[in-house]
Motif scaffolding. Structure first.
Motif, mmCIF file in Angstrom:
data_model
loop_
_atom_site.group_PDB
_atom_site.id
_atom_site.type_symbol
_atom_site.label_atom_id
_atom_site.label_comp_id
_atom_site.label_asym_id
_atom_site.label_seq_id
_atom_site.Cartn_x
_atom_site.Cartn_y
_atom_site.Cartn_z
ATOM 1 N N ALA A 285 37.838 43.712 40.731
ATOM 2 C CA ALA A 285 37.453 43.927 42.113
ATOM 3 C C ALA A 285 37.228 45.420 42.284
ATOM 4 O O ALA A 285 38.153 46.213 42.140
ATOM 5 C CB ALA A 285 38.534 43.431 43.064
ATOM 6 N N VAL A 287 36.748 47.180 44.832
ATOM 7 C CA VAL A 287 37.447 47.783 45.964
ATOM 8 C C VAL A 287 38.841 48.252 45.549
ATOM 9 O O VAL A 287 39.430 49.126 46.192
ATOM 10 C CB VAL A 287 37.500 46.797 47.158
ATOM 11 C CG1 VAL A 287 38.443 45.639 46.874
ATOM 12 C CG2 VAL A 287 37.887 47.519 48.441
ATOM 13 N N CYS A 288 39.389 47.713 44.466
ATOM 14 C CA CYS A 288 40.726 48.119 44.026
ATOM 15 C C CYS A 288 40.769 49.541 43.498
ATOM 16 O O CYS A 288 41.837 50.051 43.171
ATOM 17 C CB CYS A 288 41.283 47.152 42.997
ATOM 18 S SG CYS A 288 41.725 45.573 43.719
ATOM 19 N N SER A 297 47.048 45.299 45.236
ATOM 20 C CA SER A 297 46.832 44.512 44.039
ATOM 21 C C SER A 297 48.046 44.584 43.100
ATOM 22 O O SER A 297 48.427 43.578 42.502
ATOM 23 C CB SER A 297 45.566 44.990 43.329
ATOM 24 O OG SER A 297 45.261 44.150 42.254
ATOM 25 N N LYS A 301 48.863 41.015 45.578
ATOM 26 C CA LYS A 301 48.102 40.433 46.690
ATOM 27 C C LYS A 301 46.606 40.605 46.475
ATOM 28 O O LYS A 301 46.177 41.228 45.512
ATOM 29 C CB LYS A 301 48.496 41.147 47.995
ATOM 30 C CG LYS A 301 49.958 41.072 48.315
ATOM 31 C CD LYS A 301 50.225 41.909 49.556
ATOM 32 C CE LYS A 301 51.702 42.152 49.756
ATOM 33 N NZ LYS A 301 51.951 43.386 50.493
ATOM 34 N N ARG A 302 45.835 40.071 47.426
ATOM 35 C CA ARG A 302 44.404 40.354 47.424
ATOM 36 C C ARG A 302 44.216 41.846 47.614
ATOM 37 O O ARG A 302 44.949 42.468 48.376
ATOM 38 C CB ARG A 302 43.724 39.627 48.599
ATOM 39 C CG ARG A 302 43.688 38.139 48.477
ATOM 40 C CD ARG A 302 43.371 37.527 49.811
ATOM 41 N NE ARG A 302 42.067 37.934 50.299
ATOM 42 C CZ ARG A 302 41.020 37.116 50.390
ATOM 43 N NH1 ARG A 302 41.144 35.857 50.056
ATOM 44 N NH2 ARG A 302 39.868 37.550 50.826
ATOM 45 N N GLY A 303 43.239 42.400 46.902
ATOM 46 C CA GLY A 303 43.042 43.845 46.978
ATOM 47 C C GLY A 303 42.244 44.261 48.190
ATOM 48 O O GLY A 303 41.068 44.589 48.081
ATOM 49 N N THR A 304 42.868 44.249 49.352
ATOM 50 C CA THR A 304 42.164 44.719 50.547
ATOM 51 C C THR A 304 42.804 46.016 51.017
ATOM 52 O O THR A 304 44.028 46.158 51.007
ATOM 53 C CB THR A 304 42.240 43.693 51.693
ATOM 54 O OG1 THR A 304 43.598 43.307 51.869
ATOM 55 C CG2 THR A 304 41.413 42.464 51.386
ATOM 56 N N CYS A 459 35.293 43.614 50.415
ATOM 57 C CA CYS A 459 36.442 42.705 50.413
ATOM 58 C C CYS A 459 36.399 41.784 51.628
ATOM 59 O O CYS A 459 37.113 40.787 51.688
ATOM 60 C CB CYS A 459 37.739 43.486 50.387
ATOM 61 S SG CYS A 459 38.186 44.218 51.962
ATOM 62 N N ILE B 30 49.468 38.036 40.054
ATOM 63 C CA ILE B 30 48.226 38.317 39.319
ATOM 64 C C ILE B 30 48.479 38.271 37.812
ATOM 65 O O ILE B 30 47.677 37.720 37.049
ATOM 66 C CB ILE B 30 47.633 39.671 39.766
ATOM 67 C CG1 ILE B 30 47.184 39.544 41.231
ATOM 68 C CG2 ILE B 30 46.467 40.085 38.885
ATOM 69 C CD1 ILE B 30 46.699 40.838 41.853
ATOM 70 N N VAL B 65 44.171 34.743 46.264
ATOM 71 C CA VAL B 65 44.136 35.761 45.203
ATOM 72 C C VAL B 65 43.213 35.306 44.067
ATOM 73 O O VAL B 65 42.381 36.068 43.571
ATOM 74 C CB VAL B 65 45.562 36.041 44.677
ATOM 75 C CG1 VAL B 65 45.521 36.833 43.383
ATOM 76 C CG2 VAL B 65 46.362 36.796 45.726
ATOM 77 N N PHE B 68 39.672 35.743 45.105
ATOM 78 C CA PHE B 68 39.285 37.113 45.492
ATOM 79 C C PHE B 68 38.772 37.895 44.293
ATOM 80 O O PHE B 68 37.797 38.629 44.367
ATOM 81 C CB PHE B 68 40.487 37.830 46.103
ATOM 82 C CG PHE B 68 40.198 39.231 46.562
ATOM 83 C CD1 PHE B 68 39.649 39.469 47.817
ATOM 84 C CD2 PHE B 68 40.468 40.321 45.745
ATOM 85 C CE1 PHE B 68 39.377 40.757 48.243
ATOM 86 C CE2 PHE B 68 40.194 41.618 46.169
ATOM 87 C CZ PHE B 68 39.654 41.836 47.423
ATOM 88 N N TYR B 69 39.452 37.747 43.158
ATOM 89 C CA TYR B 69 39.136 38.561 41.991
ATOM 90 C C TYR B 69 38.102 37.865 41.091
ATOM 91 O O TYR B 69 38.271 36.716 40.719
ATOM 92 C CB TYR B 69 40.414 38.843 41.198
ATOM 93 C CG TYR B 69 41.395 39.709 41.946
ATOM 94 C CD1 TYR B 69 41.240 41.088 41.971
ATOM 95 C CD2 TYR B 69 42.458 39.154 42.641
ATOM 96 C CE1 TYR B 69 42.137 41.894 42.654
ATOM 97 C CE2 TYR B 69 43.364 39.957 43.333
ATOM 98 C CZ TYR B 69 43.190 41.327 43.335
ATOM 99 O OH TYR B 69 44.075 42.120 44.011
#
Lengths: 550, 163
Positions: A285, A287-288, A297, A301-304, A459, B30, B65, B68-69
C-alpha cells in the motif's frame, strides 16, 4: 572516501589473507541478469585452476551499473567486468594478477564511476551483505561503539544537527531537529519510545532503499541503534515491503548476526543500552509510506493516515513518542558519527548537505544506482553519469519524486539538484527515483499514469483524494482519447488546486503535482490532444469515432 | 477459548506458529495473513475466520485489512504467475504493450487466471528492477529488458509446453 568507483581502497574484508577476491554482484538487478550462475562458474574455475587458497569468490551488493549486469569486480584492482557470462569465468580467473580481460572491462574512467561520491553506498559492492565480519572489517559498528562509549545521547543529536542531514524520504525535514524532539519527549506510561525505519519504498521507479538493504543491511541497523541511543528508545521496527523478499531475507540474517555479536539486544557492547529490532512486512500500500499510515499498519490495521498534530514524535506507535526515518537517512548516520557532523556538512549545498542516492532509469544509457553530492546539476546526472539518451532520441524530461513529484524539462537541466530548487520548479527530491523520458513519451500520458496510480492507491479516508483523483483521472482519459474540450482542462486545473489544498495526507496533497508540472512545461501537448485530437508522441490512441458522434 | 483449525492441513501449524510468536496479539494480524498467503497461496474465507477467532479481532476488520492491501489475494493463483511490472521506468519503456500481448496471447485479464488454471496474470506497482526496465516476473524469477518476443518465448517454455 573513494570517488573512483567501489573497488579502490578496499580493505581485505574477509581478513583471510587471500590475494585475490572476485566480487560478484548478487543484488536484485544482476541476479535477474543471471549473476548467480556466473558466481558458480567462477567458483568452479577457481577450483579447477587450483587457486582455492589464493582467490575467493564473494557475493556482494549492488555495484551500481545495473544495465550492464551481471557485474564482477576484482577487488583492490579497480577493475569491473560487465555483461559477464558463465563462459567467461575461466578467462577471468586466468587473468588474475596479470592483464585484465579487456573485452569485458568497464571503463572505470567514465563519469559514471568518477563523478560519484559514496557515503551511503561506501560498502556496496565491497562487503558480503550476509557476513557481519565483512561489515566489521569495513569500520562497521565503529560509530555505534563511539556513540555508546564516548558520546552522550545529547552529543549524538548534536552531531546529527551539525551535519545538516535532512530526511531522505522526500520531504527533507532536518533529521537533527526530529531526533531532538523525540529525545525531549516524555516516554509513554510504560516508559516506551520507538524508532521506526521506513523501508516501504512504494514509489514506482525507485530502488535505492532496496539496494541499500540488499547490499549493506548492517549499516541501517547500526544507524537505527544509534538513533535509539540518542532518543532513548529501546525498540525499533523496520517496515519493509513484502515485495522485496531478498531485502527481507538479508535483513533477517543481519539482525540475527548482530544479536549474536552483541550489537543488538540487551546491554549492547557491555553498556546499559539495550536495543531490539523487529521486522514488519508491508503488504503493498503506497499510502503506508506516510508516517501515520505506516504506524497504523505496524499496529496491524488498515494503513490509513490520521490528521497531524499530534505528530508521531509525541504520539506515535501505540501512543508512544516515535522516531520515523527513511532507510537512506539511517544509512548516513554511522558515517556522520564516525567522521563528525562537520565532515558531512562540508558536502552538498548551503541548505542541503551530503549526498543523495538516485535510482537512474528510463530512457538513459547507464541505468542503475548512483550516489552524488547534493547540488550536482541535472545535466551532469543525465548526460555525464547517465550517458545521455540512447538510440539518437531527443531528451524530453526527467521525472523525480514519483507520483508526488513532477517532470523537469530540458530548460532546467542546469539547475542544481537540491530540495529547494526541485520544489521551486514544481517537482520534489522525493526518495530518489529519477526517470528520464525522451521524445517517445507523451507527457499527458505520463500524468495519466501517475494519476491512475494515486487513484488506486488512495486509501479512501478523505473525500478530496478519494473522489478528486478519480475525477482527474477521468478527465485525463478524456484528453488522451481526444474527447476533451478546453473547459475540461480548466476543470482539471481547478481540481488540482482543490485536491492539493484539502487532502488529509501527503498522498492527496501531492497527487496533482505530475499534472501541474506537465501542464506548466508541456501545455502545448495537452492543447494538441484537445484541439487537434493528436498525440504528438504517438502514444495515445485517439478515438475519433466518439468525437464525431458526440 | 482456542479457535479450531479449519482442517487437518499441516500448513495451519505455520500460521499458528506466527501468531504464537506474537503472543496472539491483535497487532500481528498482518503478519498472520502473510503467513497464510505464503503457505496457502491466497487468503481463503476459512483462513480469515480462523485468524479472526485466534486473534480475537472482528472478522469485518480482518476482511478490511485483507482487502486493503494489494499484496493479499483472495483468489487462488494459477500454477504459474506472470507479473508485469508497471512501474514508471517500465511504463516508459513499453510495459503496457507487454501486458497487452500476454493478455491477448493467453486470453486472460490482469488479476485473473486462465480458465485452465495454468497462468495468473498480475501487474505490479514496481518490482524495483528499474535498471532493467521493462521487467516481468515469471514464477518469482525476474526477467529484465523484456521484449514481446522474448516474453512470449519464455511463457511458451514455462507454461504452454505443459498443456
Amino acid at each position: 572516501m573513494s570517488s573512483e568507483g567501489s573497488v579502490e581502497g578496499a580493505a581485505d574484508p574477509g581478513g583471510d589473507g587471500k590475494t585475490h577476491s572476485l566480487n560478484v554482484c548478487v543484488a536484485a538487478g544482476c541476479l535477474s541478469s543471471g549473476s548467480e550462475k556466473v558466481k558458480v562458474a567462477l567458483e568452479d574455475a577457481v577450483k579447477s585452476h587450483g587457486l582455492e587458497h589464493e582467490c575467493k569468490v564473494k557475493g556482494v551488493g549492488c555495484l551500481g551499473l545495473c544495465s550492464k549486469g551481471p557485474l564482477v569486480s576484482v577487488e583492490k584492482e579497480n577493475v569491473v567486468y560487465q555483461d559477464v557470462e558463465p563462459g567467461d569465468a575461466a578467462e577471468i580467473v586466468e587473468s588474475l594478477g596479470k592483464e585484465a580481460v579487456t573485452r569485458l572491462k568497464c571503463d572505470m574512467e567514465s563519469p559514471f564511476f568518477t563523478r560519484q561520491t559514496k557515503i551511503v553506498l561506501e560498502n556496496c559492492g565491497i562487503i558480503d551483505p550476509e557476513r557481519i565480519e565483512d561489515y566489521l572489517a569495513a569500520d562497521g559498528y565503529e560509530a555505534l561503539s563511539k556513540a555508546l562509549t564516548q558520546l552522550t545521547p545529547h552529543d549524538v543529536v548534536d552531531q546529527i544537527s551539525k551535519s545538516g542531514l535532512r530526511g531522505r524520504g522526500g520531504a527533507g525535514y532536518p533529521t537533527g531537529l526530529k531526533w531532538s524532539t523525540i529525545a525531549k519527549s516524555v516516554p509513554d506510561s510504560t516508559g516506551r519510545k520507538f524508532v521506526i525505519c521506513n523501508a516501504d519504498e512504494g514509489d514506482p521507479g525507485a530502488f535505492m532503499d532496496r539496494s541499500v538493504l540488499e547490499s549493506d543491511p548492517f549499516r541501517v541497523l547500526e544507524g537505527m541503534a544509534i538513533a535509539g541511543y540518542a532518543t532513548g528508545a529501546s525498540q525499533g521496527y523496520i517496515y519493509v515491503r513484502a515485495e522485496y523478499p531478498l531485502a527481507v531475507k538479508r535483513l533477517r540474517t543481519a539482525i540475527r548476526q548482530a544479536e549474536k555479536s552483541g550489537y543488538l539486544g540487551a546491554n549492547i557492547l557491555d553498556t546499559t543500552f539495550s536495543f531490539r529490532i523487529d521486522i514488519r512486512l508491508g503488504a503493498g500500500a503506497f499510502v503506508c509510506g506516510e508516517e501515520t499510515a505506516l504506524i497504523a499498519s505496524i499496529e496491524g490495521k488498515r494503513g490509513t493516515p490520521r490528521p497531524r498534530p499530534p505528530y508521531p514524535a509525541e504520539h506515535g506507535l501505540w501512543g508512544a513518542p516515535t522516531l520515523i526515518n527513511n532507510v537512506e537517512t539511517y544509512a548516513n548516520v554511522p558515517a556522520i558519527i564516525r567522521h563528525g557532523g562537520e565532515w558531512f556538512a562540508s558536502r552538498g549545498t548551503e541548505k542541503s548537505k551530503g549526498t543523495k542516492v538516485f535510482a537512474l532509469a528510463g530512457r538513459v544509457r547507464n541505468t542503475g544506482l548512483i550516489e552524488v553530492p547534493i547540488g550536482i546539476t541535472l545535466r551532469e546526472v543525465v548526460f555525464d553519469i547517465g550517458g545521455g539518451v540512447p538510440d539518437g532520441k531527443k531528451f524530453k524530461a526527467v521525472q523525480t519524486g514519483g507520483p508526488s513529484g513532477g517532470c523537469i524539462p530540458a530548460e532546467h537541466l542546469d539547475m542544481p539538484v537540491d530540495y529547494e530548487t526541485l520544489s521551486r520548479v514544481g517537482s520534489m527530491m522525493g526518495s530518489g527515483g529519477m526517470i528520464v523520458a525522451d521524445e517517445t513519451s507523451c507527457m499527458v500520458d505520463v500524468a495519466k499514469f501517475f494519476m491512475e496510480f494515486c487513484m488506486s492507491e488512495s486509501c479512501g479516508k478523505c473525500i478530496p483524494c478519494r473522489v478528486g483523483t478519480a475525477q482527474m483521472y477521468d478527465l485525463l482519459c478524456k484528453i488522451t482519447s481526444g474527447q476533451a474540450s478546453m473547459q475540461d482542462l480548466d476543470l482539471l486545473i481547478e481540481l488540482c488546486d482543490m485536491v492539493k489544498s484539502t487532502s488529509l495526507c501527503g498522498l492527496g496533497q501531492s497527487a496533482p503535482n505530475p499534472v501541474l508540472s506537465t501542464l506548466r512545461y508541456f501545455r502545448s501537448e495537452y492543447e494538441e490532444h484537445i484541439l487537434n485530437k493528436r498525440c504528438p508522441a504517438g502514444v495515445c490512441k485517439m478515438s475519433n469515432e466518439v468525437v464525431h458522434n458526440g | 477459548m482456542k479457535a479450531e483449525r479449519p482442517s487437518d492441513d499441516k500448513r495451519w501449524r505455520l500460521v499458528d506458529a506466527t501468531m504464537r510468536r506474537h503472543g496472539h496479539e491483535p497487532n500481528c494480524l498482518i503478519e498472520a495473513l502473510h503467513t497464510v498467503q505464503e503457505s496457502f497461496g491466497y487468503l481463503e474465507k476459512d483462513a480469515l475466520r480462523y485468524v479472526a477467532l485466534s486473534l480475537r479481532v472482528p472478522l469485518s476488520k480482518v476482511y478490511g485489512v485483507a482487502t486493503f492491501y494489494h499484496f493479499f489475494s483472495m483468489k487462488p493463483q494459477g500454477k504459474h504467475t506472470c507479473v508485469v511490472c508497471m512501474g514508471t521506468a517500465c511504463y516508459i519503456k513499453g510495459a503496457q504493450n507487454l501486458l497487452d500481448s500476454v493478455r491477448s496471447r493467453m486470453v486472460v485479464e490482469p488479476g485473473d487466471t486462465t480458465s485452465d488454471g495454468q497462468l495468473s496474470l498480475l501487474t505490479a506497482r514496481c518490482v524495483g528492477s528499474c535498471g532493467l526496465a521493462p521487467a516481468v516476473v515469471i514464477d518469482n524469477k525476474v526477467l529484465g529488458n523484456v521484449t514481446e518476443s522474448r516474453l512470449s518465448e519464455t511463457l511458451g517454455r514455462s507454461v504452454e509446453h505443459e498443456l
